[in-house]
Motif scaffolding. Sequence first.
Motif, PDB file in Angstrom:
ATOM      1  N   SER A 213       0.819  -1.217   0.000  1.00  0.00           N
ATOM      2  CA  SER A 213       0.000   0.000   0.000  1.00  0.00           C
ATOM      3  C   SER A 213       0.851   1.264   0.000  1.00  0.00           C
ATOM      4  O   SER A 213       0.337   2.356  -0.268  1.00  0.00           O
ATOM      5  CB  SER A 213      -0.930  -0.005   1.218  1.00  0.00           C
ATOM      6  OG  SER A 213      -1.835  -1.090   1.155  1.00  0.00           O
ATOM      7  N   THR A 218       1.697  -0.557  -8.112  1.00  0.00           N
ATOM      8  CA  THR A 218       1.838  -1.977  -7.777  1.00  0.00           C
ATOM      9  C   THR A 218       1.657  -2.871  -8.984  1.00  0.00           C
ATOM     10  O   THR A 218       1.720  -4.091  -8.871  1.00  0.00           O
ATOM     11  CB  THR A 218       0.813  -2.387  -6.689  1.00  0.00           C
ATOM     12  OG1 THR A 218      -0.496  -2.145  -7.175  1.00  0.00           O
ATOM     13  CG2 THR A 218       1.036  -1.606  -5.417  1.00  0.00           C
ATOM     14  N   ASP A 224      -1.317  -6.848 -10.891  1.00  0.00           N
ATOM     15  CA  ASP A 224      -1.192  -5.994  -9.725  1.00  0.00           C
ATOM     16  C   ASP A 224      -0.926  -6.878  -8.509  1.00  0.00           C
ATOM     17  O   ASP A 224      -1.753  -7.709  -8.128  1.00  0.00           O
ATOM     18  CB  ASP A 224      -2.480  -5.189  -9.523  1.00  0.00           C
ATOM     19  CG  ASP A 224      -2.348  -4.168  -8.415  1.00  0.00           C
ATOM     20  OD1 ASP A 224      -2.319  -4.590  -7.238  1.00  0.00           O
ATOM     21  OD2 ASP A 224      -2.260  -2.967  -8.718  1.00  0.00           O
ATOM     22  N   LEU A 226      -0.700  -6.290  -5.272  1.00  0.00           N
ATOM     23  CA  LEU A 226      -1.592  -6.137  -4.125  1.00  0.00           C
ATOM     24  C   LEU A 226      -2.937  -6.801  -4.402  1.00  0.00           C
ATOM     25  O   LEU A 226      -3.491  -7.505  -3.540  1.00  0.00           O
ATOM     26  CB  LEU A 226      -1.781  -4.653  -3.804  1.00  0.00           C
ATOM     27  CG  LEU A 226      -2.767  -4.321  -2.670  1.00  0.00           C
ATOM     28  CD1 LEU A 226      -2.402  -5.051  -1.380  1.00  0.00           C
ATOM     29  CD2 LEU A 226      -2.823  -2.810  -2.439  1.00  0.00           C
ATOM     30  N   ALA A 227      -3.476  -6.598  -5.591  1.00  0.00           N
ATOM     31  CA  ALA A 227      -4.760  -7.205  -5.935  1.00  0.00           C
ATOM     32  C   ALA A 227      -4.671  -8.723  -5.906  1.00  0.00           C
ATOM     33  O   ALA A 227      -5.563  -9.406  -5.376  1.00  0.00           O
ATOM     34  CB  ALA A 227      -5.208  -6.730  -7.319  1.00  0.00           C
ATOM     35  N   GLU A 238     -11.980  -5.907   0.484  1.00  0.00           N
ATOM     36  CA  GLU A 238     -10.816  -5.029   0.321  1.00  0.00           C
ATOM     37  C   GLU A 238     -10.409  -4.935  -1.145  1.00  0.00           C
ATOM     38  O   GLU A 238      -9.990  -3.868  -1.626  1.00  0.00           O
ATOM     39  CB  GLU A 238      -9.652  -5.551   1.158  1.00  0.00           C
ATOM     40  CG  GLU A 238      -9.875  -5.425   2.664  1.00  0.00           C
ATOM     41  CD  GLU A 238      -8.845  -6.208   3.445  1.00  0.00           C
ATOM     42  OE1 GLU A 238      -7.726  -5.695   3.619  1.00  0.00           O
ATOM     43  OE2 GLU A 238      -9.155  -7.334   3.877  1.00  0.00           O
ATOM     44  N   TYR A 242     -10.215  -1.586  -3.376  1.00  0.00           N
ATOM     45  CA  TYR A 242      -8.984  -1.244  -4.085  1.00  0.00           C
ATOM     46  C   TYR A 242      -9.255  -1.073  -5.579  1.00  0.00           C
ATOM     47  O   TYR A 242      -8.734  -0.149  -6.222  1.00  0.00           O
ATOM     48  CB  TYR A 242      -7.938  -2.323  -3.838  1.00  0.00           C
ATOM     49  CG  TYR A 242      -6.623  -2.085  -4.539  1.00  0.00           C
ATOM     50  CD1 TYR A 242      -6.001  -0.839  -4.500  1.00  0.00           C
ATOM     51  CD2 TYR A 242      -5.991  -3.109  -5.243  1.00  0.00           C
ATOM     52  CE1 TYR A 242      -4.789  -0.620  -5.135  1.00  0.00           C
ATOM     53  CE2 TYR A 242      -4.790  -2.899  -5.886  1.00  0.00           C
ATOM     54  CZ  TYR A 242      -4.194  -1.649  -5.831  1.00  0.00           C
ATOM     55  OH  TYR A 242      -2.998  -1.440  -6.475  1.00  0.00           O
ATOM     56  N   THR A 245     -10.320   2.293  -6.824  1.00  0.00           N
ATOM     57  CA  THR A 245      -9.364   3.416  -6.825  1.00  0.00           C
ATOM     58  C   THR A 245      -8.165   3.183  -7.731  1.00  0.00           C
ATOM     59  O   THR A 245      -7.431   4.133  -8.019  1.00  0.00           O
ATOM     60  CB  THR A 245      -8.854   3.668  -5.397  1.00  0.00           C
ATOM     61  OG1 THR A 245      -8.163   2.498  -4.921  1.00  0.00           O
ATOM     62  CG2 THR A 245     -10.010   3.981  -4.452  1.00  0.00           C
ATOM     63  N   GLU A 246      -7.957   1.961  -8.185  1.00  0.00           N
ATOM     64  CA  GLU A 246      -6.764   1.630  -8.972  1.00  0.00           C
ATOM     65  C   GLU A 246      -7.010   2.008 -10.426  1.00  0.00           C
ATOM     66  O   GLU A 246      -7.872   1.427 -11.094  1.00  0.00           O
ATOM     67  CB  GLU A 246      -6.464   0.132  -8.816  1.00  0.00           C
ATOM     68  CG  GLU A 246      -5.076  -0.276  -9.289  1.00  0.00           C
ATOM     69  CD  GLU A 246      -5.094  -0.669 -10.746  1.00  0.00           C
ATOM     70  OE1 GLU A 246      -4.347  -0.010 -11.518  1.00  0.00           O
ATOM     71  OE2 GLU A 246      -5.844  -1.586 -11.116  1.00  0.00           O
ATOM     72  N   ALA A 251      -6.570  -4.272 -10.900  1.00  0.00           N
ATOM     73  CA  ALA A 251      -7.254  -4.821  -9.728  1.00  0.00           C
ATOM     74  C   ALA A 251      -8.667  -5.258 -10.093  1.00  0.00           C
ATOM     75  O   ALA A 251      -9.157  -6.292  -9.614  1.00  0.00           O
ATOM     76  CB  ALA A 251      -7.284  -3.786  -8.600  1.00  0.00           C
TER      77      ALA A 251
END
Length: 458
Positions: A213, A218, A224, A226-227, A238, A242, A245-246, A251
């Motif tokens: 984060s 990312t 991605d 994080l995704a 979550e 995400y 906003t990505e 994501a």
Amino acid sequence: MDASDLDYRARARTGCIPPELVARLLELGYIEEVERQAGCGEWFCAAEWARVLGGQDRQAEALEVLAPYLATGWWIAAEGTARLLEEWGRSEEAIALHRAHLTLARSSAETGGGLALASFARLLARHGRADEAFDLLQAHIDDWSLAKALVDVAQGAGRDEEAAGLLTARIPAGHECDSPWCCRGLEPQLAIGLLATVRERQGRVEEAIALLSTRQLTSFNGRDQLADLLARHNRIDELRAYADTEPLAHAAQCLAELLEERGDVDGAITVYRQAGEASVRRGNVAVELARLLARHDRYDEAIEVMRTLADAPGGAEDWIVDVLCTLYADQGRPQDAVAWLDDLKARRGKEEWDLFWIRLPLMAACGWVDEAVELTLAHPEGTTSYAAEHLARLLAGAGRAEDAVTALKQHAPANASTLAGYLIDLGRIDDALALLQHTSPPPPAVPTPHLWLDEPPF
């Protein structure tokens, strides 16, 4: 044979028989030719012939085939031979061979030293020597490919925490790079990604999420991190937040894939539709949505998605049009695709080559091969070497391989590999090899003062 020459020809795929044509020769039964060329400096023939011999329990003969290439000190030959030994269950010999050739592999800019070292380390780790592999790599933590290899072997060595410490030391507190060349050594954003991998592996998922984060970006190579992490741990809420906003919609793609796997196709469709409205990659999102719909036999909807995009001002880019026309063809409607292209041409008043070539397989699917050939030759770019490649594919697909050869020969040696492939199909092996094995000296090697490994011990 010379290592620099072998390396240049193998990487540039020039002056040699490329692997796809070696496979074609074997497929068509030209085994003796592959064997002969293996003894004449053709690396891809040698590698494939050795594999065939090994599969026939003729391992000693296979190693004899590779021996002249090994003698040059070329690290690719060493790696390939070691891989075969490993497949044969002779791992200690593979390790010894790879180790002996490491001192001859210079930096990756010259002959692949970094790649050779990473390959050797992973070989060690696969055979219970991960601790040795870790020791070998840790001095090279500032090289991205070797840092990645170190993270890969750390778990087997039981040294995840040491790897984490090395990576943490390369993440300056409070610093944000303003370009990929900001920091020397391992770029902090990449170090964060590798550290997150280690923390997730240790079960410290919250730390991994917190680390990722902090990154400005990312997404790498269309994924991605994080995704993907959130998806693996079933943290859908979550992941949804995400995805909202990505901006690249990677994501959203991850979330849609997860929902589709669970059978929630409508949910996946909704994700793509919402993402397409906000993403800076609107076209990419539309393509993923259309492919999702097509996978579930909803072709009419898929085509509508792509037509809406392609019919919008500035939307008829070649890759968008290609997807649209492929959907038409896959549904058995090539004529509708041709009609749409005709309409686009009428609106624009002309048809550039990057759109024109898309119509050729469609016309062939309609049975209009002669018309397609005539139309191609009348196009302003129809007599270029790149047009010849498309024309040859059209003719060969219609069973007219000789005509395909004629079309390509006018531009030889351009498209040499493609032309050689058709010659092989026609049984004209000597002509094909003469075309491929033109001689041209490799460019001079770029000198480098640095060796990954200068002398034993390793």
